[in-house]
Structure formats: C-alpha cells, structure tokens
Motif scaffolding. Structure first.
Motif, PDB file in Angstrom:
ATOM      1  N   GLU A   1      40.242  31.063  48.202  1.00  0.00           N
ATOM      2  CA  GLU A   1      40.617  30.611  46.420  1.00  0.00           C
ATOM      3  C   GLU A   1      41.279  31.651  45.637  1.00  0.00           C
ATOM      4  N   PHE A   2      41.988  31.334  44.765  1.00  0.00           N
ATOM      5  CA  PHE A   2      42.487  32.139  43.957  1.00  0.00           C
ATOM      6  C   PHE A   2      41.923  32.352  42.563  1.00  0.00           C
ATOM      7  N   VAL A   3      41.633  33.656  42.086  1.00  0.00           N
ATOM      8  CA  VAL A   3      41.116  33.958  40.864  1.00  0.00           C
ATOM      9  C   VAL A   3      42.314  34.768  39.985  1.00  0.00           C
ATOM     10  N   LYS A   4      41.915  35.058  38.678  1.00  0.00           N
ATOM     11  CA  LYS A   4      42.705  35.854  37.950  1.00  0.00           C
ATOM     12  C   LYS A   4      41.943  37.196  37.690  1.00  0.00           C
ATOM     13  N   ILE A   5      42.651  38.302  37.747  1.00  0.00           N
ATOM     14  CA  ILE A   5      42.012  39.500  37.713  1.00  0.00           C
ATOM     15  C   ILE A   5      42.943  40.587  36.568  1.00  0.00           C
ATOM     16  N   ILE A   6      42.368  41.243  36.057  1.00  0.00           N
ATOM     17  CA  ILE A   6      43.186  42.250  35.057  1.00  0.00           C
ATOM     18  C   ILE A   6      42.890  43.363  35.844  1.00  0.00           C
ATOM     19  N   PRO A   7      44.207  44.088  36.461  1.00  0.00           N
ATOM     20  CA  PRO A   7      44.158  45.245  37.179  1.00  0.00           C
ATOM     21  C   PRO A   7      44.098  46.451  36.207  1.00  0.00           C
ATOM     22  N   ASN A   8      43.731  47.508  36.666  1.00  0.00           N
ATOM     23  CA  ASN A   8      43.740  48.863  35.926  1.00  0.00           C
ATOM     24  C   ASN A   8      44.716  49.769  36.552  1.00  0.00           C
TER      25      ASN A   8
ATOM     26  N   ASN B   1      50.248  45.310  37.005  1.00  0.00           N
ATOM     27  CA  ASN B   1      50.516  46.140  35.748  1.00  0.00           C
ATOM     28  C   ASN B   1      48.973  46.277  35.058  1.00  0.00           C
ATOM     29  N   PRO B   2      48.662  47.289  34.646  1.00  0.00           N
ATOM     30  CA  PRO B   2      47.487  47.505  33.967  1.00  0.00           C
ATOM     31  C   PRO B   2      47.372  46.581  32.568  1.00  0.00           C
ATOM     32  N   GLY B   3      46.462  45.788  32.482  1.00  0.00           N
ATOM     33  CA  GLY B   3      46.031  44.786  31.345  1.00  0.00           C
ATOM     34  C   GLY B   3      46.795  43.554  31.459  1.00  0.00           C
ATOM     35  N   LEU B   4      47.666  43.326  32.631  1.00  0.00           N
ATOM     36  CA  LEU B   4      48.408  41.875  32.619  1.00  0.00           C
ATOM     37  C   LEU B   4      47.739  41.049  33.791  1.00  0.00           C
ATOM     38  N   SER B   5      47.205  39.928  33.442  1.00  0.00           N
ATOM     39  CA  SER B   5      46.472  39.122  34.581  1.00  0.00           C
ATOM     40  C   SER B   5      47.399  38.846  35.479  1.00  0.00           C
ATOM     41  N   ALA B   6      46.720  38.685  36.813  1.00  0.00           N
ATOM     42  CA  ALA B   6      47.381  38.726  38.254  1.00  0.00           C
ATOM     43  C   ALA B   6      46.679  37.319  38.878  1.00  0.00           C
ATOM     44  N   ASP B   7      47.053  36.337  39.786  1.00  0.00           N
ATOM     45  CA  ASP B   7      46.320  35.779  40.495  1.00  0.00           C
ATOM     46  C   ASP B   7      46.323  36.223  42.125  1.00  0.00           C
ATOM     47  N   VAL B   8      44.882  36.475  42.513  1.00  0.00           N
ATOM     48  CA  VAL B   8      44.747  36.890  43.629  1.00  0.00           C
ATOM     49  C   VAL B   8      43.562  36.111  44.436  1.00  0.00           C
ATOM     50  N   PRO B   9      43.532  36.007  45.900  1.00  0.00           N
ATOM     51  CA  PRO B   9      42.502  35.623  46.440  1.00  0.00           C
ATOM     52  C   PRO B   9      41.119  36.289  46.210  1.00  0.00           C
ATOM     53  N   VAL B  10      39.998  35.421  46.121  1.00  0.00           N
ATOM     54  CA  VAL B  10      38.684  36.165  46.005  1.00  0.00           C
ATOM     55  C   VAL B  10      38.432  37.400  46.761  1.00  0.00           C
ATOM     56  N   TRP B  11      38.712  37.511  47.981  1.00  0.00           N
ATOM     57  CA  TRP B  11      38.300  38.418  48.946  1.00  0.00           C
ATOM     58  C   TRP B  11      39.235  39.747  48.227  1.00  0.00           C
ATOM     59  N   LEU B  12      40.277  39.820  47.747  1.00  0.00           N
ATOM     60  CA  LEU B  12      41.008  40.673  47.334  1.00  0.00           C
ATOM     61  C   LEU B  12      40.396  41.156  45.968  1.00  0.00           C
ATOM     62  N   ALA B  13      40.207  40.461  44.943  1.00  0.00           N
ATOM     63  CA  ALA B  13      39.402  40.452  43.993  1.00  0.00           C
ATOM     64  C   ALA B  13      38.177  41.159  43.968  1.00  0.00           C
ATOM     65  N   LEU B  14      37.464  40.750  44.960  1.00  0.00           N
ATOM     66  CA  LEU B  14      36.230  41.355  45.220  1.00  0.00           C
ATOM     67  C   LEU B  14      36.431  42.985  45.735  1.00  0.00           C
ATOM     68  N   ASN B  15      37.267  43.003  46.662  1.00  0.00           N
ATOM     69  CA  ASN B  15      37.642  44.260  47.065  1.00  0.00           C
ATOM     70  C   ASN B  15      37.944  45.325  46.036  1.00  0.00           C
TER      71      ASN B  15
ATOM     72  N   ILE C   1      37.411  40.948  36.936  1.00  0.00           N
ATOM     73  CA  ILE C   1      37.735  39.658  37.420  1.00  0.00           C
ATOM     74  C   ILE C   1      37.264  38.676  36.090  1.00  0.00           C
ATOM     75  N   LEU C   2      38.285  37.581  36.107  1.00  0.00           N
ATOM     76  CA  LEU C   2      38.336  36.676  35.035  1.00  0.00           C
ATOM     77  C   LEU C   2      37.409  35.377  35.583  1.00  0.00           C
ATOM     78  N   PRO C   3      36.386  35.100  35.066  1.00  0.00           N
ATOM     79  CA  PRO C   3      35.833  33.739  35.633  1.00  0.00           C
ATOM     80  C   PRO C   3      36.754  32.628  35.812  1.00  0.00           C
ATOM     81  N   PRO C   4      36.802  31.536  36.779  1.00  0.00           N
ATOM     82  CA  PRO C   4      37.626  30.687  36.893  1.00  0.00           C
ATOM     83  C   PRO C   4      37.365  29.510  35.645  1.00  0.00           C
ATOM     84  N   GLU C   5      38.251  28.943  35.416  1.00  0.00           N
ATOM     85  CA  GLU C   5      38.016  27.999  34.010  1.00  0.00           C
ATOM     86  C   GLU C   5      36.768  27.066  34.056  1.00  0.00           C
ATOM     87  N   TRP C   6      36.362  26.702  35.040  1.00  0.00           N
ATOM     88  CA  TRP C   6      35.272  25.662  35.277  1.00  0.00           C
ATOM     89  C   TRP C   6      34.053  26.538  34.865  1.00  0.00           C
TER      90      TRP C   6
END
Length: 186
Positions: free
Chosen positions: A13-20, A37-51, A60-65
């Motif tokens: 599943e995809f989540v939004k992250i704010i990379p640095n 890009n630092p400060g700009l959100s990106a959609d990535v799969p959960v496995w990559l966000a956790l890594n 990691i930004l929490p999902p909308e729900w």
C-alpha cells in the motif's frame, strides 16, 4: 494465508513521506517512484517508507483515515450497524500496526489511534463471530462476505472451514473420522 502474508501484502500500500534527501526517479519492477526532494511529499509503498524512516531519511505522513475524529466516527458507525461497514482501508489493522510500531513519532495521537483501531477491530471480529455462528446454526451453504478485510477473513477461516467440513460429513451421512467418500477431508 497466514497473518504474515497478509502483512506482506499490506506493505505494498502507498503512503506519503516527506524525504530529507534528493534523488531522481527510481525505476522498480512494481513501478516508478520519485523524484525525491527535501520537504516535498512523495507517494511510496509502506515497505520503502519504513526502510527510509529506519535510516532517518524521511518522515511518514499518516494515511487520511488515520485520524482520531474519523476513526471515532467509524467506530460508532460500526457499533450501530448490524452489517459490516466499509473498513477505513483494506489493510487498516496491518497498516496501523506497522506505522505505529515503526513511526509512532510521526503520527499525532498515536496511542488514541491504536485504541480506536483496536476497538473497531474488536467490534468487527465480534460481528464476524456472530455471523459465523448464525451461518452454522442455520446450516447455510454459502455466505456473502461484504466489507471484510483479508485479515478479518483470515481470523475466522480455520473455524469456518472446520465447521463446514463437519457439516458436509453430517449431510453425507459420514461419521467423523470415516473418509469413504471421494472428498474426505479438504
């Protein structure tokens, strides 16, 4: 399918992250990700966000729900309705567990969210048990499983399959333990 396999599917599943960090688009078999890009959100799969979170490369930004007010509404609706209401996400329980275990510092009111999701889960599983009990008592041959998640189905699977197998044996006039028919145990 066991719970670890369901969790594996949830990690897609995809989540939004704010990379640095900065990185051009990356090309993976499952699809292209980025650019980052630092400060700009990106959609990535959960496995990559956790890594990336584990390596302190993103937030990691929490999902909308995954919001206290929305979850409270869902909990109340689930308690009021006799039928299953649509789940907040097909993998709400698994995502909550993964995100709160590995990125709770990025999720506001994490403890409240954990409690609300557990309440929703408990309510849905109780309904599922009642539905299964009613299904078995009425000796039904099939059931419609609307609005259930894979993990919820997985929790009742063994009980339901065993019960249906026993019902088949009883209807076929077989005694438990005898496997004369071509179907035996399945």
């Amino acid at each position: 399918m066991d719970p670890s396999e369901v969790e594996f599917l949830a990690e897609k599943e995809f989540v939004k992250i704010i990379p640095n960090f900065s990185l051009d688009k990356i090309y993976l078999i499952g699809g292209d990700l980025g650019p980052f890009n630092p400060g700009l959100s990106a959609d990535v799969p959960v496995w990559l966000a956790l890594n990336l979170k584990q390596r302190q490369k993103c937030r990691i930004l929490p999902p909308e729900w995954m919001d206290v007010e929305k979850l409270e509404e869902m909990r109340e609706l689930e308690r009021k309705e006799d039928a299953f209401t649509p789940a907040p996400s097909p993998y709400y329980m698994e995502l909550t567990k993964l995100l709160l275990n590995h990125a709770s510092d990025n999720i506001p009111k994490a403890d409240e969210i954990r409690t609300l999701v557990k309440d929703i889960w408990d309510t849905r599983v109780a309904k599922l048990r009642l539905s299964a009990d009613s299904f078995i008592r009425q000796q039904e041959a099939h059931a419609q499983l609307d609005n259930l998640t894979l993990m919820e189905i997985n929790t009742i699977r063994e009980f339901l399959l065993g019960s249906l197998n026993c019902m088949y044996k009883l209807r076929s006039n077989l005694q438990p333990g005898a496997t004369k028919g071509q179907f035996g145990d399945y």
